[in-house]
Each structure stands twice: as structure tokens, then as C-alpha cells.
Scaffold this motif. Structure first.
Motif, PDB file in Angstrom:
ATOM      1  N   THR A 149       7.105  -3.203   3.103  1.00 16.82           N
ATOM      2  CA  THR A 149       6.503  -3.075   1.581  1.00 16.82           C
ATOM      3  C   THR A 149       5.740  -1.320   1.759  1.00 16.82           C
ATOM      4  OG1 THR A 149       4.236  -3.460   1.849  1.00 16.82           O
ATOM      5  CG2 THR A 149       5.872  -5.412   1.169  1.00 16.82           C
ATOM      6  N   LEU A 150       5.982  -0.821   0.621  1.00 12.73           N
ATOM      7  CA  LEU A 150       4.993   0.042  -0.302  1.00 12.73           C
ATOM      8  C   LEU A 150       3.801   0.098   0.227  1.00 12.73           C
ATOM      9  CD1 LEU A 150       5.050   3.015  -0.806  1.00 12.73           C
ATOM     10  CD2 LEU A 150       4.799   2.009  -3.300  1.00 12.73           C
ATOM     11  N   ALA A 151       2.708  -1.028  -0.132  1.00 11.40           N
ATOM     12  CA  ALA A 151       1.607  -1.124   0.506  1.00 11.40           C
ATOM     13  C   ALA A 151       1.336  -1.169   2.516  1.00 11.40           C
ATOM     14  CB  ALA A 151       1.341  -2.912  -0.340  1.00 11.40           C
ATOM     15  N   ALA A 152       2.063  -1.493   2.840  1.00 14.72           N
ATOM     16  CA  ALA A 152       2.042  -1.752   3.720  1.00 14.72           C
ATOM     17  C   ALA A 152       2.051  -0.401   4.793  1.00 14.72           C
ATOM     18  CB  ALA A 152       3.121  -2.413   4.942  1.00 14.72           C
ATOM     19  N   LEU A 153       2.937   0.581   4.324  1.00 10.56           N
ATOM     20  CA  LEU A 153       4.086   1.919   4.533  1.00 10.56           C
ATOM     21  C   LEU A 153       2.606   3.594   4.242  1.00 10.56           C
ATOM     22  CD1 LEU A 153       7.340   1.993   3.380  1.00 10.56           C
ATOM     23  CD2 LEU A 153       6.181   1.777   5.859  1.00 10.56           C
ATOM     24  N   LEU A 154       1.670   2.421   2.857  1.00 12.89           N
ATOM     25  CA  LEU A 154       0.960   3.298   2.665  1.00 12.89           C
ATOM     26  C   LEU A 154      -0.392   3.750   3.841  1.00 12.89           C
ATOM     27  CD1 LEU A 154       0.816   2.975  -1.565  1.00 12.89           C
ATOM     28  CD2 LEU A 154       1.663   5.501  -0.292  1.00 12.89           C
ATOM     29  N   LEU A 155      -0.507   2.771   3.936  1.00 11.22           N
ATOM     30  CA  LEU A 155      -1.518   1.882   5.219  1.00 11.22           C
ATOM     31  C   LEU A 155      -1.923   2.528   6.260  1.00 11.22           C
ATOM     32  CD1 LEU A 155      -2.785  -1.485   3.342  1.00 11.22           C
ATOM     33  CD2 LEU A 155      -3.895   0.769   2.738  1.00 11.22           C
ATOM     34  N   ARG A 156      -0.235   2.448   6.705  1.00 10.68           N
ATOM     35  CA  ARG A 156      -0.141   2.982   7.942  1.00 10.68           C
ATOM     36  C   ARG A 156       0.002   4.798   7.774  1.00 10.68           C
ATOM     37  NH1 ARG A 156       5.622   1.009   9.430  1.00 10.68           N
ATOM     38  NH2 ARG A 156       5.568  -1.498   8.825  1.00 10.68           N
ATOM     39  N   ASP A 157       0.730   5.201   7.476  1.00  5.65           N
ATOM     40  CA  ASP A 157       1.118   6.139   6.659  1.00  5.65           C
ATOM     41  C   ASP A 157       0.735   7.123   6.238  1.00  5.65           C
ATOM     42  OD1 ASP A 157       2.182   9.326   7.031  1.00  5.65           O
ATOM     43  OD2 ASP A 157       3.929   8.754   7.014  1.00  5.65           O
TER      44      ASP A 157
ATOM     45  N   ASP B  52       6.666  -3.750 -13.313  1.00  4.54           N
ATOM     46  CA  ASP B  52       5.649  -4.125 -13.104  1.00  4.54           C
ATOM     47  C   ASP B  52       5.418  -3.625 -11.526  1.00  4.54           C
ATOM     48  OD1 ASP B  52       3.571  -6.344 -12.444  1.00  4.54           O
ATOM     49  OD2 ASP B  52       5.537  -7.992 -12.341  1.00  4.54           O
ATOM     50  N   LEU B  53       5.247  -2.413 -11.214  1.00  2.00           N
ATOM     51  CA  LEU B  53       5.461  -1.842 -10.005  1.00  2.00           C
ATOM     52  C   LEU B  53       3.758  -1.969  -9.928  1.00  2.00           C
ATOM     53  CD1 LEU B  53       7.098   1.521 -10.616  1.00  2.00           C
ATOM     54  CD2 LEU B  53       8.473  -0.151  -9.946  1.00  2.00           C
ATOM     55  N   LYS B  54       4.207  -2.712  -8.164  1.00  2.00           N
ATOM     56  CA  LYS B  54       3.301  -2.941  -7.073  1.00  2.00           C
ATOM     57  C   LYS B  54       3.761  -2.532  -5.915  1.00  2.00           C
ATOM     58  CE  LYS B  54       2.287  -7.076  -9.888  1.00  2.00           C
ATOM     59  NZ  LYS B  54       2.463  -9.104 -10.042  1.00  2.00           N
ATOM     60  N   PRO B  55       2.937  -2.302  -5.359  1.00  2.54           N
ATOM     61  CA  PRO B  55       2.666  -1.908  -3.499  1.00  2.54           C
ATOM     62  C   PRO B  55       3.752  -2.746  -2.698  1.00  2.54           C
ATOM     63  CG  PRO B  55       1.037  -0.429  -4.619  1.00  2.54           C
ATOM     64  CD  PRO B  55       1.486  -1.824  -5.769  1.00  2.54           C
ATOM     65  N   GLU B  56       2.847  -4.144  -3.332  1.00  5.33           N
ATOM     66  CA  GLU B  56       3.582  -4.997  -2.721  1.00  5.33           C
ATOM     67  C   GLU B  56       4.592  -5.796  -2.829  1.00  5.33           C
ATOM     68  OE1 GLU B  56      -0.860  -4.926  -2.509  1.00  5.33           O
ATOM     69  OE2 GLU B  56       0.631  -5.399  -4.149  1.00  5.33           O
ATOM     70  N   HIS B  57       5.133  -4.660  -3.630  1.00  5.08           N
ATOM     71  CA  HIS B  57       6.414  -5.807  -4.396  1.00  5.08           C
ATOM     72  C   HIS B  57       7.001  -4.469  -3.843  1.00  5.08           C
ATOM     73  CE1 HIS B  57       4.752  -9.187  -6.904  1.00  5.08           C
ATOM     74  NE2 HIS B  57       4.671  -9.145  -5.943  1.00  5.08           N
TER      75      HIS B  57
ATOM     76  N   THR C 224       0.043   3.558 -10.053  1.00  3.79           N
ATOM     77  CA  THR C 224      -2.005   4.030  -9.653  1.00  3.79           C
ATOM     78  C   THR C 224      -2.991   3.027 -10.293  1.00  3.79           C
ATOM     79  OG1 THR C 224      -0.856   6.459 -11.184  1.00  3.79           O
ATOM     80  CG2 THR C 224      -2.988   5.961 -10.431  1.00  3.79           C
ATOM     81  N   SER C 225      -2.763   2.512 -10.503  1.00  3.94           N
ATOM     82  CA  SER C 225      -3.776   0.825 -10.328  1.00  3.94           C
ATOM     83  C   SER C 225      -3.553   0.696  -9.167  1.00  3.94           C
ATOM     84  CB  SER C 225      -3.415   0.434 -12.602  1.00  3.94           C
ATOM     85  OG  SER C 225      -4.474  -0.566 -12.382  1.00  3.94           O
ATOM     86  N   ARG C 226      -2.405  -0.099  -9.316  1.00  2.32           N
ATOM     87  CA  ARG C 226      -2.859  -0.751  -7.966  1.00  2.32           C
ATOM     88  C   ARG C 226      -2.315  -0.340  -6.672  1.00  2.32           C
ATOM     89  NH1 ARG C 226      -0.947  -6.321 -10.360  1.00  2.32           N
ATOM     90  NH2 ARG C 226      -1.458  -5.743 -12.601  1.00  2.32           N
ATOM     91  N   THR C 227      -1.904   1.070  -6.042  1.00  2.00           N
ATOM     92  CA  THR C 227      -2.383   1.936  -5.675  1.00  2.00           C
ATOM     93  C   THR C 227      -3.856   1.950  -5.541  1.00  2.00           C
ATOM     94  OG1 THR C 227      -0.525   2.973  -5.484  1.00  2.00           O
ATOM     95  CG2 THR C 227      -2.223   3.431  -4.474  1.00  2.00           C
TER      96      THR C 227
END
Length: 404
Positions: free
Chosen positions: A141-149, A250-255, A286-289
């Protein structure tokens, strides 16, 4: 809490066990209707405060099954907003027959987006009895990628918005009839519904009753009252008519999933298409990040890079705009960002203790005071007449603090 928890006698409001068991039974019935004779196995429940989501295996095929009670959040159902359990069941039987039921519209939106080709979305596997079945999307997910890199934040955001470009064209909005929009996921409309009038004040006064210690609850409630009051004064800005486009909503990094890795195109799930200002999708992401930073707490160095990526992404969005249009866009982004943060945080805080929260939700409840302090400082700056670019700098600085 396990969905197999002991059933308790129905009371004046629905209890979580009977609600979950009902949803599971509906999922099984819908799967049997769509795939007669196939072996149906429910595997794991995906905690959510909105709908009931379960992984399921049908004839060996892995799917996600989503069930919605009356198009409301599970928090509202469990708080008795739709009445007692008997009333909810009667209303649900009628609701799933409606052509405008929430998941009917969501399925139609996924099919519309698949037809457009951009953005890429998950596959609709079937819809029956008010239950939507979708195919899983493999990959990070985008969430995982943001935290990884974290250094890749700006590039990842640009990849998402490059795929949203066609959706954001004004003529694309004509592809969605007004009745097909999912207005329930409008940030501004949700804010107004939650915090309007006396009922909104009552809602605020009850926040955290089952989730927070009393001293923290008092601090959080006081901060939220101040933030909500400021946002009410600013709210007309984001509802002003003109230049509405079709937003994903409904953009969320997890989705946001990258099946081909960070260099490929993302695949989106859970659409909430509606006509809104072009700033809304950027604000929601932005909010969900920032809430991801608050819950994951990746450390100062990673938070610095992610927030710098957010800033670079916003600058890239504003670069082709005239100065006045850029200021307007940025102000809208800030307001919608704060509204969305308040909306989701208060939903978590108001959830009954027996309702399982997503892992990130539990972390946010524990850090509610930190998130509310951030929102208080940003909304104070935004309401104080400062140049919006200076407010944006303040907001980015505050975003870094929630990751500490």
C-alpha cells in the motif's frame, strides 16, 4: 474482539455481536446467491468503523465482502441512531432493495472507473443482498511505501495524481449522474452533519466516554470545540460554487495499492466519487498521511522526509496556477484537511469500546490530544488572517510534531 463473542440479549440499542453475526449471515447468503454450489468460507474480519468487511473464500477464490447497514457507520448503528435492533433489521430489509443503496452506488462507481481506465480500481466480483464483493489487489500500500521509503513521498503522490488526471477533468464529471455520487463521504457535508447545532454540541460533549481517561477527555473535548468553531466560520469557503470536478473522494494511504511496486501505477479501492473542488482529493490524502504519521510514529528523520514530500507535492500542484488561484486552492486544502482529521478522529473517539478499531485507529485514540493540539494550532493560524502560504508552513511544521 472476536465476532464469535457470546450473544447478549437485545437491548435498546444494537449490540456488536448481533450486528456482526447478521452481517456474516448476509455475506454467506449473498455469496450463495451469486455462486450457487460453491464452497463459502469466511476467513478474517477487517476492523472498520464504517462498514462490516470480511475476507472470504468462494470456491477457492479469495475475495473481500463488504456489508453496509443503511449506509451508516457502524458507530452510528451501535449508538442507536437508527433505532433498536428490530428497527435496524426492518429498515435494512427495505434498504437493500433500493437502487440508491450505498454499495449499489459504490459498485457502479467501480465499474465506471474501470470503463474510464484511469484511475485503476479493484475488480467488482459481485453484488447481492446489499453485499459488495471485490477482488483483492496484491502489493504494498501507499502507507507501507511511505514508511519504507519516506524520501519517495512526493514521487508516490505524483503517481497517484497522474492517474487521477482524467478523473479531474471537468468534462469527466458528466459521466456520473448526480444520483450516483456518494455524498456520504463528502468531508464538508460530514463535518456539517456531525457538528451542526445543539446535536453537534451534545456529540462533542460525549466524545471519548468509553475510550479516554477523564483528564485527557476534558483536554481533547476543549480543543475540539475550539477547532470546530473556527472551521464552522471557514466552512463556506469550501462549499462555494464553481469549478467543481469529479473527485475520488476517499483517498487513504491504506487504500492505494501498488501491485507493480513504487514505480508502477496504483490501484484504488473504496471510491467515493462526488463533484467537489479540485483541492478535496489532495486534502484527503494530506489528512490521512499526517494521521499515518501520528499513529505509526516512524521517527523524526522519516517524518521530516514525508512532510517535505507533502510540501513538494503541494508546490507541484500549485505551480501552473495563477497566484490568486493557488492561494485559494491552498486555503481550501487546509480547511478540508482539518475537517477530515476532526471527522475521523471524533468517529474513533465516539466508537463504543466493544467495537474493534483498525490498528491505526487505536493508536490515534491514544494520541488524540496530540492530534487535536496540531489541529488547534493550524486552525488558529488559518483563522488569524495570516498569508495562507505562511499558514501552510505552520501546518507542515505541526505535522512533523505528531510523529514524535
Amino acid at each position: 474482539m472476536s465476532t464469535a463473542a457470546a450473544h447478549t440479549a437485545p437491548g435498546p440499542v444494537p449490540n456488536v455481536a448481533e450486528v456482526f453475526v447478521f452481517a456474516q449471515d448476509e455475506i454467506r447468503s449473498a455469496a450463495a446467491e451469486l455462486w450457487p454450489g460453491a464452497r463459502v468460507e469466511l476467513s478474517s474480519h477487517i476492523p472498520s468503523v464504517t462498514g462490516y468487511v470480511h475476507r472470504i473464500r468462494v470456491g477457492g477464490r479469495e475475495l473481500y465482502a463488504k456489508h453496509s447497514f443503511l449506509g451508516m457507520s457502524l458507530v452510528s448503528i451501535l449508538r442507536g441512531v437508527a433505532g433498536d435492533w428490530a428497527e435496524v433489521q426492518r429498515a435494512q430489509a427495505a434498504y437493500i432493495q433500493r437502487p440508491d443503496a450505498l454499495l449499489v452506488r459504490e459498485a457502479a462507481q467501480l465499474r465506471l472507473l474501470a470503463d474510464l481506465g484511469q484511475p485503476r480500481v479493484c475488480e467488482v466480483a459481485g453484488l447481492a443482498r446489499g453485499v459488495l464483493f471485490t477482488a483483492p489487489v496484491p502489493g504494498p500500500t501507499l502507507a507501507a511505501l511511505l514508511l519504507r521509503d519516506p524520501a519517495g513521498t512526493a514521487a508516490l503522490f505524483e503517481a497517484v495524481f497522474a492517474d487521477l488526471h482524467r478523473l479531474h477533468r471537468s468534462r469527466t464529471a458528466q459521466r456520473l449522474a448526480p444520483a450516483g455520487a456518494i455524498s456520504e463521504r463528502s468531508v464538508a457535508a460530514t463535518f456539517q452533519r456531525k457538528f451542526n447545532g445543539i446535536s453537534g454540541q451534545t456529540y462533542l460533549s460525549r466524545l471519548g466516554a468509553e475510550r479516554c481517561a477523564e483528564d485527557e477527555r476534558a483536554e481533547v473535548t476543549a480543543l475540539l470545540r475550539a477547532v470546530v468553531a473556527r472551521l464552522h466560520r471557514m466552512r463556506p469557503t469550501v462549499l462555494a460554487p464553481g469549478q467543481a470536478v469529479l473527485t475520488y473522494g476517499d483517498l487513504k494511504p491504506e487504500h492505494l495499492v501498488f501491485p507493480d511496486g513504487p514505480g508502477g501505477r496504483p490501484v484504488l479501492i473504496d471510491p467515493g466519487l462526488l463533484r467537489a473542488r479540485s483541492s478535496v482529493d489532495a486534502a484527503k490524502l494530506t489528512s490521512r498521511t499526517v494521521l499515518l504519521l501520528a499513529s505509526a510514529r516512524p521517527g523524526a528523520a522519516a517524518a521530516e522526509e514525508i512532510v517535505e514530500g507533502l510540501g513538494a507535492f503541494a508546490e507541484q500542484r500549485m505551480r501552473p496556477m495563477a497566484p490568486k488561484a493557488a492561494r485559494s486552492w491552498l486555503r481550501e486544502l487546509l480547511i478540508v484537511w482539518l475537517m477530515d482529521t476532526v471527522n475521523i478522529l471524533t468517529t474513533f473517539l465516539s466508537a463504543p469500546e466493544v467495537l474493534p478499531l483498525p490498528p491505526r485507529g487505536r493508536s490515534l485514540v491514544e494520541r488524540a490530544a496530540v492530534v487535536c493540539t496540531m489541529a488547534d494550532r493550524i486552525s488558529t493560524a488559518l483563522g488569524g488572517g495570516l498569508d495562507v502560504h505562511r499558514v501552510w508552513d505552520t501546518a507542515l511544521a505541526q505535522a512533523k510534531t505528531v510523529a514524535e
